[in-house]
Design an enzyme around this catalytic site. Structure first.
Site, PDB file in Angstrom:
ATOM      1  N   GLN A 101      38.600  49.602  42.857  1.00  0.00           N
ATOM      2  CA  GLN A 101      39.286  49.309  41.574  1.00  0.00           C
ATOM      3  C   GLN A 101      38.559  49.908  40.386  1.00  0.00           C
ATOM      4  O   GLN A 101      39.141  50.092  39.325  1.00  0.00           O
ATOM      5  CB  GLN A 101      39.461  47.791  41.392  1.00  0.00           C
ATOM      6  CG  GLN A 101      38.220  47.004  40.993  1.00  0.00           C
ATOM      7  CD  GLN A 101      37.356  46.587  42.179  1.00  0.00           C
ATOM      8  OE1 GLN A 101      37.681  46.915  43.300  1.00  0.00           O
ATOM      9  NE2 GLN A 101      36.275  45.852  41.938  1.00  0.00           N
ATOM     10  N   GLU A 149      34.701  48.706  46.229  1.00  0.00           N
ATOM     11  CA  GLU A 149      35.036  48.471  44.811  1.00  0.00           C
ATOM     12  C   GLU A 149      35.895  49.603  44.242  1.00  0.00           C
ATOM     13  O   GLU A 149      35.620  50.111  43.140  1.00  0.00           O
ATOM     14  CB  GLU A 149      33.752  48.310  43.966  1.00  0.00           C
ATOM     15  CG  GLU A 149      32.766  47.281  44.490  1.00  0.00           C
ATOM     16  CD  GLU A 149      33.198  45.826  44.280  1.00  0.00           C
ATOM     17  OE1 GLU A 149      34.298  45.587  43.749  1.00  0.00           O
ATOM     18  OE2 GLU A 149      32.422  44.949  44.689  1.00  0.00           O
TER      19      GLU A 149
HETATM   20  C1  LIG Z   1      38.651  39.778  38.894  1.00  0.00           C
HETATM   21  C2  LIG Z   1      37.824  40.825  38.247  1.00  0.00           C
HETATM   22  C3  LIG Z   1      36.611  41.199  38.795  1.00  0.00           C
HETATM   23  N1  LIG Z   1      35.875  42.154  38.201  1.00  0.00           N
HETATM   24  C4  LIG Z   1      34.588  42.563  38.799  1.00  0.00           C
HETATM   25  C5  LIG Z   1      33.681  41.437  39.190  1.00  0.00           C
HETATM   26  C6  LIG Z   1      32.896  42.006  40.331  1.00  0.00           C
HETATM   27  O1  LIG Z   1      31.823  42.775  39.778  1.00  0.00           O
HETATM   28  C7  LIG Z   1      33.883  42.953  41.017  1.00  0.00           C
HETATM   29  C8  LIG Z   1      34.565  42.367  42.226  1.00  0.00           C
HETATM   30  O2  LIG Z   1      33.633  42.151  43.240  1.00  0.00           O
HETATM   31  P1  LIG Z   1      34.007  41.545  44.706  1.00  0.00           P
HETATM   32  O3  LIG Z   1      33.165  42.379  45.625  1.00  0.00           O
HETATM   33  O4  LIG Z   1      35.474  41.719  44.932  1.00  0.00           O
HETATM   34  O5  LIG Z   1      33.592  40.124  44.673  1.00  0.00           O
HETATM   35  O6  LIG Z   1      34.873  43.229  40.022  1.00  0.00           O
HETATM   36  C9  LIG Z   1      36.309  42.784  37.064  1.00  0.00           C
HETATM   37  O7  LIG Z   1      35.635  43.689  36.520  1.00  0.00           O
HETATM   38  N2  LIG Z   1      37.502  42.417  36.514  1.00  0.00           N
HETATM   39  C10 LIG Z   1      38.279  41.458  37.061  1.00  0.00           C
HETATM   40  O8  LIG Z   1      39.375  41.160  36.514  1.00  0.00           O
END
Ligand SMILES: Cc1cn([C@H]2C[C@H](O)[C@@H](COP(=O)(O)O)O2)c(=O)[nH]c1=O
Ligand code: ADP
Ligand code: ZN
Length: 183
Positions: A86, A84
């Site tokens: 990002q 995660e």
């Molecule tokens: C698209 C998107 C996702 N998120 C959040 C939702 C989940 O908690 C994670 C992604 O988890 P995964 O392991 O890739 O399934 O990110 C978000 O906060 N904002 C977004 O735009």
């Protein structure tokens, strides 16, 4: 020898965490020294684990900021794994480079784009410096084809950072996104 930076990216449900954990297993079988990290903001599956959507999990160190990684590892480590990405600050990019120069392999998994179709900055910058990029696709939850590259939000906007799963997001392909936008 220097280490290698690998970035696993794609939309939700595309198997990013599964792939990350398969690399963890490879290093563990080889009795390598490893550590798995996860940002504190992602509290979906419990506090000290990284888990796939199928429920497979491993123990993880929870960090609020990328700089905490440096406090938890020593030069003896062979590889670190971060899920995660990002959700982590962009200092992670310099840390990944530094560790790779020290001979530590760095594996990162994270979303490339938000549901607003905007790149997540930390992932985007890691992709720029990666030695290996693995771009995953999910099964489109509209047409059933294995070509979904977008995470589509099915509930009202809760902000660009909005932790959740199938209650909030589905994976869709570009054709189905185009259709949804035109309706
Ligand atoms: C698209 C998107 C996702 N998120 C959040 C939702 C989940 O908690 C994670 C992604 O988890 P995964 O392991 O890739 O399934 O990110 C978000 O906060 N904002 C977004 O735009
Ligand atoms: N639309 C989908 N496409 C592919 N796999 C899906 C989908 N929805 C649920 N899954 C499940 O999610 C698993 C992948 O989970 P995970 O590795 O945690 O993905 P990611 O980290 O990319 O969100 C798949 O093995 C599958 O069982
Ligand atoms: Zn589709």
């Amino acid at each position: 020898m220097t280490g290698k930076i690998t970035v696993i990216t794609g939309p939700m449900y595309s198997g990013k965490t599964t792939e990350l954990l398969s690399f963890v297993e490879i290093y563990n079988i080889g009795k390598k020294k490893t550590l798995v990290f996860k940002p504190a903001v992602d509290n979906r599956y419990g506090h000290d684990i990284v888990s796939t959507h199928t429920g497979f999990s491993v123990k993880a160190e929870i960090i609020a900021r990328a700089s905490e990684i440096m406090k938890k590892i020593t030069p003896e480590f062979d590889a670190i794994f971060i899920d995660e990405v990002q959700f982590l600050d962009t200092e992670l990019v310099e840390i990944a480079k530094k560790l790779a120069f020290q001979g530590i392999d760095v594996y990162c998994a994270g979303l490339d784009m938000s549901y607003l179709e905007k790149p997540f900055e930390t992932t985007a910058r890691l992709l720029a410096i990666a030695d290996v990029v693995i771009k995953k696709k999910a099964v489109c939850e509209k047409c059933g084809e294995h070509r979904a590259t977008y995470s589509y939000k099915i509930v009202p906007d809760g902000g660009e950072i909005d932790v959740g799963g199938k209650d909030k997001y589905i994976a869709i392909c570009r054709d189905c996104l185009k259709q949804l936008k035109s309706t």
